[in-house]
Design an enzyme around this catalytic site. Structure first.
Site, short mmCIF file in Angstrom:
data_model
loop_
_atom_site.label_atom_id
_atom_site.label_comp_id
_atom_site.label_asym_id
_atom_site.label_seq_id
_atom_site.Cartn_x
_atom_site.Cartn_y
_atom_site.Cartn_z
CB CYS A 274 -0.94 -0.01 1.20
SG CYS A 274 -0.16 -0.41 2.76
CG HIS B 137 -1.01 4.08 4.43
ND1 HIS B 137 -1.72 3.82 5.58
CD2 HIS B 137 -0.56 2.86 3.98
CE1 HIS B 137 -1.70 2.51 5.82
NE2 HIS B 137 -1.01 1.91 4.87
#
Length: 342
Positions: free
Chosen positions: A132, A244
């Protein structure tokens, strides 16, 4: 004519997001199957906001023959057993786990960055989805690399607890609640308290002192973007539920100004530039949740190195970092190779 797509791990965070995105993007489907472990067999889950409900099928007994694609979102242990079984049945696997990412016979694909790599999928009939934190970073780096050739990247990540699955999200919620009411908040999923704290440790430690998450960012960036790029990463878990963030410092071979970089990023696929030098003129994880884009802010020149830039990069890790990229790979596979859809 559309595709028959199986979503493996359909009851987890990423699997549910895959189903949502297939519905949102109106992926050309003849049939979609929600597949999961035996304990979830028979459960009913929604197919996005379409109103359609899916009955979960047992992975142990699922026959992949006749299915065009299987998007795996169930972890390396499941992929190790069932991805080769699906691939051997003629069903192309798009795998979200880390198991096949560095296999030289398996393409590691971010469609905005290296779409041509997907052409190698026939060697194993498996395509890997990157980590990710890597996925969002290379989307931001690719257009800048094309313009001025990146020599070195130093990145510090601020990774949300959803990257550790439902257990990570539950732990942040429970610890936060317990701290407010004075109850104990012992860590279970994480190595230390995550509520109101940050933890500079994601995945296991390696012999050189780095963690496996940091190693993934290094080797995956090289495989996806350019093996000559040097990468140093520090990966940190933060008390954010979804999204994130990354502080990225880049050293280029050729001169590039902040203004040039902003102009390039403004026109780049998959990137949304939000860069106003004022209070709130940048994107944080809260704004990125539910969005497709990789957001870039705080683009500025680094005067401590020749040809240096620093920037801030934010993305919904359950989307671009996992489910969205997997669906984009499926779309790319259809366009380049399968071409069943009208």
């Amino acid at each position: 004519m559309g595709y028959r797509v199986a979503v493996v791990g359909a009851t987890g965070n990423v699997g549910r997001e895959v189903l949502n995105i297939l519905a949102e993007r109106q992926f050309p489907l003849d049939e979609v199957a929600a597949v999961a472990s035996p304990r979830s067999t028979g459960d009913i889950i929604d197919f996005g906001d379409s109103g359609q409900e899916l009955k979960v099928k047992n992975l142990e007994h699922f026959d992949f023959e006749g299915w065009d694609m299987a998007i795996f979102a169930a972890g390396s242990d499941v992929s190790k057993v069932h991805a080769p079984r699906a691939a051997a049945a003629g069903c192309t696997v798009i795998d979200n786990s880390s198991l096949y990412r560095m296999d030289p016979d398996v393409p590691l694909v971010v469609p905005e960055v290296n779409p041509e790599a997907i052409d190698g999928y026939r060697a194993r009939n498996i395509i890997a989805n990157p980590n990710c934190s890597t996925a969002q970073m290379v989307v931001a780096l690719k257009p800048l690399h094309d313009a001025a050739r990146i020599r070195r990247v130093v990145v510090a990540t601020y990774q949300s607890v959803s990257g550790a699955g439902k257990a990570g999200m539950d732990e942040l919620f429970e610890q936060s609640r317990n701290i407010f009411v004075g109850d104990p908040s012992e860590p279970k999923k994480f190595t230390k308290q995550i509520a109101f704290n940050v933890i500079p440790h994601i995945d296991v430690f390696l012999d050189d002192g780095s963690t496996k998450e940091e190693w993934k960012m290094v080797v995956e960036t090289k495989k996806i973007l350019d093996p000559s790029i040097k990468v140093s990463a520090t990966c940190v878990r933060v008390p954010v539920f979804v999204g994130h963030s990354e502080a990225i410092n880049i050293e280029f071979e050729e001169e590039i100004s902040a203004e040039q970089a902003q102009e390039i990023l403004r026109e780049s696929p998959g990137v949304m530039l939000v860069d106003k030098r004022e209070n709130g003129g940048y994107v944080t994880p809260v704004e990125a949740v539910g969005e497709y884009a990789t957001f870039v802010s705080r683009v500025r020149e680094d005067p401590t190195v020749e040809n240096g830039l620093s920037l801030w990069c934010v993305s919904d890790n359950l989307r671009k970092g996992a489910a969205l990229n997997a669906v984009q790979i499926a779309e790319l596979l259809g366009r380049r190779h399968l071409q069943k859809a009208a």
